[in-house]
Design a protein around this motif. Structure first.
Motif, short mmCIF file in Angstrom:
data_model
loop_
_atom_site.label_atom_id
_atom_site.label_comp_id
_atom_site.label_asym_id
_atom_site.label_seq_id
_atom_site.Cartn_x
_atom_site.Cartn_y
_atom_site.Cartn_z
N UNK A 39 0.85 -1.19 0.00
CA UNK A 39 0.00 0.00 0.00
C UNK A 39 0.88 1.24 0.00
N UNK A 40 1.54 1.49 -1.11
CA UNK A 40 2.40 2.65 -1.25
C UNK A 40 1.58 3.85 -1.71
N UNK A 41 1.89 5.01 -1.15
CA UNK A 41 1.18 6.22 -1.54
C UNK A 41 1.96 6.95 -2.62
N UNK A 42 1.24 7.42 -3.65
CA UNK A 42 1.86 8.20 -4.71
C UNK A 42 0.96 9.38 -5.06
N UNK A 43 1.54 10.57 -5.10
CA UNK A 43 0.77 11.70 -5.59
C UNK A 43 0.73 11.62 -7.12
N UNK A 44 -0.32 12.13 -7.70
CA UNK A 44 -0.46 12.08 -9.15
C UNK A 44 0.31 13.24 -9.79
N UNK A 45 0.48 13.13 -11.10
CA UNK A 45 1.15 14.22 -11.82
C UNK A 45 0.33 15.51 -11.73
N UNK A 46 -0.99 15.39 -11.77
CA UNK A 46 -1.84 16.58 -11.66
C UNK A 46 -1.69 17.25 -10.29
N UNK A 47 -1.61 16.43 -9.25
CA UNK A 47 -1.42 16.98 -7.90
C UNK A 47 -0.06 17.65 -7.77
N UNK A 48 0.96 17.05 -8.38
CA UNK A 48 2.30 17.65 -8.34
C UNK A 48 2.32 19.01 -9.04
N UNK A 49 1.58 19.13 -10.13
CA UNK A 49 1.53 20.41 -10.84
C UNK A 49 0.88 21.48 -9.98
N UNK A 50 -0.06 21.10 -9.12
CA UNK A 50 -0.74 22.09 -8.27
C UNK A 50 0.19 22.64 -7.19
N UNK A 51 1.12 21.81 -6.71
CA UNK A 51 1.98 22.27 -5.62
C UNK A 51 3.33 22.80 -6.12
N UNK A 52 3.63 22.61 -7.40
CA UNK A 52 4.92 23.06 -7.93
C UNK A 52 5.18 24.55 -7.73
N UNK A 53 4.16 25.43 -7.86
CA UNK A 53 4.45 26.86 -7.66
C UNK A 53 4.95 27.21 -6.27
N UNK A 54 4.74 26.34 -5.29
CA UNK A 54 5.15 26.62 -3.91
C UNK A 54 6.47 25.96 -3.55
N UNK A 55 7.04 25.19 -4.46
CA UNK A 55 8.29 24.50 -4.17
C UNK A 55 9.47 25.42 -4.43
N UNK A 56 10.53 25.32 -3.65
CA UNK A 56 11.72 26.16 -3.88
C UNK A 56 12.43 25.74 -5.17
N UNK A 57 13.11 26.69 -5.77
CA UNK A 57 13.87 26.38 -6.97
C UNK A 57 15.12 25.61 -6.61
N UNK A 58 15.50 24.71 -7.49
CA UNK A 58 16.73 23.96 -7.27
C UNK A 58 17.91 24.80 -7.71
N UNK A 59 18.99 24.73 -6.97
CA UNK A 59 20.20 25.49 -7.28
C UNK A 59 21.32 24.51 -7.66
N UNK A 60 21.95 24.77 -8.75
CA UNK A 60 23.03 23.89 -9.18
C UNK A 60 22.49 22.59 -9.76
N UNK A 61 22.86 21.47 -9.15
CA UNK A 61 22.46 20.17 -9.65
C UNK A 61 20.95 19.96 -9.45
#
Length: 251
Positions: free
Chosen positions: A3-25
């Motif tokens: 019973x592994x939990x996975x967020x969907x691609x649509x859900x990830x798109x909704x939270x992407x604006x609040x994620x910090x930008x990656x620096x470097x690698x």
């Protein structure tokens, strides 16, 4: 099948604006890591016991701790909750969350307080919440277990959204709170305490809807790392609560 939990691609798109930008690698796959963090919080696992499908457990732990310090999970919750529209009705209440012995240290170490207090039930924290008419959390506050309900309300009232009514139990029956709601044109549906000299009337039919905020607390406590606090730092525990509230109610 696990019973592994996975967020969907649509859900990830909704939270992407609040994620910090990656620096470097570039960062390790956000979907995999966020899904692993959610799985650990939901099932009350130690980080080292996270399933291998989510990658190294140290990656999950380090990402959770780093984003907790940055307030990323709090921003995700607040941002998605703000998309729910203007609520006509608000509900406010609080609940105790038991602190496990690994987290229950009253000694203050570091810059920030632990938000753990002592009550008759032992060492615990208190979660204050404001919900909309559908029982979805809008504002949350973590405090020591001994803090009264109306003191928690005093810390949150400036953030209350505009609404027509507010439902609360007797713990919020205070003149200052009723007056503060009246100044905001919010009708207070709050039963009077037994020791009040002049009883204040309230709408009994409307008050019956308050069960929705109790149901919200019950759904949050279904997640093991919310029901029992294992995190010593208040910001990490609050981040776990925000993850649970976001996944259950806003994704």
């Amino acid at each position: 099948m696990p019973d592994h939990y996975w967020i969907t691609e649509a859900q990830l798109e909704r939270i992407k604006p609040y994620l910090p930008r990656s620096h470097g690698r570039p960062r390790v796959d956000d979907r995999r890591v966020i899904s692993g963090i959610t799985h650990v919080i939901r099932n009350g696992l130690r980080w080292r016991d996270a399933p291998e499908v989510y990658g190294p457990h140290k990656t999950l732990y380090n990402r959770f701790m780093r984003w907790s310090r940055l307030g990323v999970f709090n921003r995700i919750f607040a941002g998605l909750a703000a998309t729910g529209g203007k609520p006509d009705q608000l509900m406010i209440d609080a609940t105790h969350l038991k602190a496990h012995r690994t987290a229950a240290s009253l000694l203050k170490k570091g810059m920030f307080p632990r938000r753990i207090g002592r009550t008759k039930g032992g060492l615990n924290s208190k979660l204050h919440a404001v919900c909309d008419g559908k029982g979805r959390p809008l504002i949350m506050l973590l405090s020591e277990g001994q803090m009264s309900d109306y003191k928690g309300a005093a810390l949150m009232i400036d953030a209350f959204p505009k609404a027509k009514t507010l439902l609360a139990d007797r713990g919020y029956d205070a003149d200052w709170f009723r007056n503060a709601l009246a100044e905001r044109n919010i009708f207070a549906c709050i039963p009077s305490k037994a020791n009040r000299k002049v009883q204040m009337p309230h709408d009994g039919t409307l008050y019956r809807r308050r069960h929705k905020i109790e149901n919200m607390f019950g759904r949050l406590k279904d997640w093991r790392r919310i029901h029992t606090r294992y995190d010593r730092c208040a910001h990490t525990f609050m981040s776990a609560i925000c993850v649970a509230a976001t996944v259950i109610f806003w994704l």
